[in-house]
Design a protein around this motif. Sequence first.
Motif, PDB file in Angstrom:
ATOM      1  N   GLN A 292      35.794  36.813  43.356  1.00 35.23           N
ATOM      2  CA  GLN A 292      35.193  37.000  42.036  1.00 35.23           C
ATOM      3  C   GLN A 292      33.757  36.485  41.962  1.00 35.23           C
ATOM      4  O   GLN A 292      32.859  37.239  41.611  1.00 35.23           O
ATOM      5  CB  GLN A 292      36.082  36.317  40.984  1.00 35.23           C
ATOM      6  N   GLY A 296      30.422  38.857  41.919  1.00 32.56           N
ATOM      7  CA  GLY A 296      29.805  38.757  40.597  1.00 32.56           C
ATOM      8  C   GLY A 296      28.361  38.303  40.695  1.00 32.56           C
ATOM      9  O   GLY A 296      27.470  38.881  40.076  1.00 32.56           O
ATOM     10  N   TYR A 437      30.080  45.454  37.124  1.00 24.53           N
ATOM     11  CA  TYR A 437      30.712  44.376  37.879  1.00 24.53           C
ATOM     12  C   TYR A 437      29.834  43.139  38.054  1.00 24.53           C
ATOM     13  O   TYR A 437      29.639  42.650  39.156  1.00 24.53           O
ATOM     14  CB  TYR A 437      31.188  44.893  39.237  1.00 24.53           C
ATOM     15  N   TYR A 442      34.132  39.503  35.668  1.00 23.63           N
ATOM     16  CA  TYR A 442      35.175  38.654  36.242  1.00 23.63           C
ATOM     17  C   TYR A 442      35.627  37.598  35.242  1.00 23.63           C
ATOM     18  O   TYR A 442      36.803  37.227  35.224  1.00 23.63           O
ATOM     19  CB  TYR A 442      34.678  38.038  37.554  1.00 23.63           C
ATOM     20  N   SER A 445      37.882  39.521  32.959  1.00 19.75           N
ATOM     21  CA  SER A 445      39.160  39.812  33.620  1.00 19.75           C
ATOM     22  C   SER A 445      40.040  38.581  33.621  1.00 19.75           C
ATOM     23  O   SER A 445      41.242  38.667  33.350  1.00 19.75           O
ATOM     24  CB  SER A 445      38.933  40.260  35.060  1.00 19.75           C
TER      25      SER A 445
END
Lengths: 488, 291, 216
Positions: A292, A296, A437, A442, A445
Amino acid sequence: MFQSPTVRTSFIFLAIALVGLLFADIAITASNPWRDLGNFFFGVVTPNFFSNEGLMTALLRTVSFAFVGVALGSISGFLLALVYRWLPVRILCAFVRAIHELFWALIFLQFFGFHPLTGVLAIAIPYAGIFAKVYSEILEEADPEPGRLLPPRTGVISAFLYTKIPDCWVQLRTYTAYRLECGLRSSAILGFVGLPTLGFYLESAFSQGHYSDAGAMLILFYVLIATMPLWVKPKLLPVYILGAPFFLGEGLPIVWSNVGRFFTQDIVPSPLRGEEGWAGMGAWLGDMFVNQAMPGIWNTVILTQVALVATGIIALLAFPLISTHFGGPVRRTSGHVFLVIMRSTPEYILAYILLQLWGPSMLPAVVALALHNGGIIGHLIGRQSSSIRLRSDAPSGLSRYTYELVPRVYRSFLAFLFYRWEIIMRETAILGILGIYTLGFYVDSAIQNIQFDRAMMLILITASLNIGVDVLGRFIRRKLALQTMPTC
Amino acid sequence: MALNLMRKLMVSSLFCFGAASASAETFVFTAIPDEDETKLVERFRGVADYLSSELNVDVRYIPVKSYAAAVSAFRNNQVQLAWFGGLSGVQARRLVPGSEAIAQGVEDQAFETYFIANTSTGIEPADELASLEESLQGKTFTFGSKGSTSGRLMPEFYIRETFGEQPDEFFSRVGFSGNHTRTLRLVEAGTYEVGALNFQVWEKELADGNIDTDAVQVIWKTPAYPDYQWTIRGDVNERFGEGFKQRVTEALLNLDDQALLESFPRSGFIPASNDDYEPISKTAEEIGILD
Amino acid sequence: MAGFDLSGLTASFGGERVIGPLSLKVKEGEQVALVGKSGAGKSTLMRLIHQHVNRNSSLVPQELGLVNALPVFHNVFMGRLDQHGNWYNTVTLMRPFSRDKDKVRELLKALGMAEKLWIPTASLSGGQRQRVAIARALYRSAPLLLADEPISALDGPMAHQVMQLLKDRFSASVFALHDVEMALAYCNRIVGIQDGQIALDEPAERLVASDIMSLY
């Protein structure tokens, strides 16, 4: 030309952005983006102001959250500014302002839920950090002479009130008023995560393709911001600030046990909560870093660098629109309208609109960031260029632009650009919530998966990245001896 | 000036928050935002009115912007009842000990996800996902919401199981549209070539004539799994009186307003239990959404 | 055509007339010095003349109007921006052409600062900046020179050198000068300005310094 350090720096950043473009995901994936864009503009020119009963309430809430949040932020920021010399305070302020309002809102949502306090603090906390920094800079630049000439044994507070405040009052007031405009934008955005402000309805209208409703909301928002000088009067300010808390809406009551739970359980890394203990931390952190944090950070940095250069290009192209050295009053007025729209539309909303129209990729984000920030910088240097007095035999047209104006405004242009570098990165990270993204993706998410420990860790990483860029930006500005006033 | 302001501000904010806590005894519920908000607000205001008349308490529906926000509100006891999907329900019940699944739609016992594709891709419907491997590889693909069962969990599970790859390795671009209606519109418009959505949303939009069947078609249907359910907190009886949970359950099971049921769309509600969702829980653990 | 013939020149500032109405005719071969105390309207008259003859002149304004961020070369080159296309000017900004470089370097040599060709103008002294503005006027080489206090920041020998250069290079010129000796030495016609009007207009050889002092 290339010996000049400013030019060389510009080309280095241009080169970085071009390399970044190779890795960036730039595409229009919608099959018919222009038809959608057309539908959207048709919606904007045929606004429907009566579709939604909640629209006026939302507007009222947007203003209320902005007033309460900015007022709290400016008071705490002022108090912090008084002790800003103290290193821990500086670090604290740098830290809280490196976290975007939306991230703050997402954090508070987890334990205050849909209570007005969530929205108020989401604005007040990062703004306090920004106010503290800017106020302290303003106070520091006050003329020290009057203070030295005071009678001995004058109290610290009296000295402060008599020598510092009068000297800085206008600047403090101007900056605070300016920040209120930013607060309105922040407040509108909070609706996207569920608070009852404009963004809430804007998101619904957009995602369902109700462009006329969305157009009406956008127009009302522009009118609200453009007419600020008319309704934000010093005399009315106490009325607004006193009244605003009553219009935040009721929300849902706070359950205080949630607050304790959030800090003692939710954000404690899961290995520490379970049996694994510290032994499991390595694996947990490693997994998060590889899957992540690293992707990121990579995407955030690339997008930021591309957007930074695109911002610069837009600003340089846009400033002649309002410069008195080009065009007549009609052209200039339309230029002003264009730039006002560009800078009053928060990049988050612009990116959201473009993502809906063009499909997901970094392109909508780059364009949104460049238009918004380019609009702001273009406005500032356009205004500055108008104050330049040219020789009566000055060239016209392109030569006037390239020889007379650009070289003269270039340093302040770069200063603004590097000042906004950190802001662009902060926004880039947050745009991840929309599905690009970057780090925000992240974070979002992790929150969607109810893994607040991960979300918190990723937010901390995002904040550190922002602080890093802020420091680097300041270093470059100092190296090039660039000076600027803060913008938001 | 500044001090004065601050004092006024603090006084007025005390008022405000005092006023806010007065309305504590309203029974509040929410729902995952799986479809267009206008539809949801209309549907669940109907439910709120119905429950209010059946239960004799104030009932309020609050719309939220994400699945996680629904789960958080439930967990934080700001809502006491929620219409969850399979996954969000499992998440919520894990976080709130004592909470129970009390009712599900008749159709939710055997729910499905439809994989849909824009017709310009030329992908033909198939009975086995495996036979689509070649035609799906490298296409652009959208899920619904990140926290959705039918829009994310199940399709991701089948993609991984069938193709042995993460979705973002198998497809050239993977997105999260946000909700099922949006997935449908994006694939219909060709913004994404392929998508996965809740079969009920597809069937209802199809019946309402809202789908351009020349532009988009169903290419694969997943096996059945349990999905949506009403979940209630375990502590509602303490707040709203003895037997309240039972009354809510009965009210939901007895709901027979056809228009309201049609808006879900469900033919009726039947009893449910936490154990019904064990398969969802397992699947979520397998793909790492649940620890 | 180097000279000009202007009549009915007027200028007002804040509703108050500061110049004219007056007429002024300058023929080819004339070096005119506008003299008078500060505030008499010399600079305003200069600006008026420039407006009327428009681009057909080389200008040295009092405030110089240099672009500090650009090197000396470009500030000089700017004198001929209107004689090239946009592409040429834009390319020159990045990478000057060698014939332009040679020409500008030669001019700077005559003004005693050839080594400053690539120095940013911001880092020059007042006298050097003035010479850059003069180099721009020379580089433009219009037939008419309009120079407002072109030597105010130059030291003795350099001031003489510059005045000689300007006298040689332009077939007609108008100087605003507060240095009466210089005016008498390098100009062949003296025009005295007082309260926005022409108070004196004589060939230089008929005048001595004390005649002019009455204007001050």
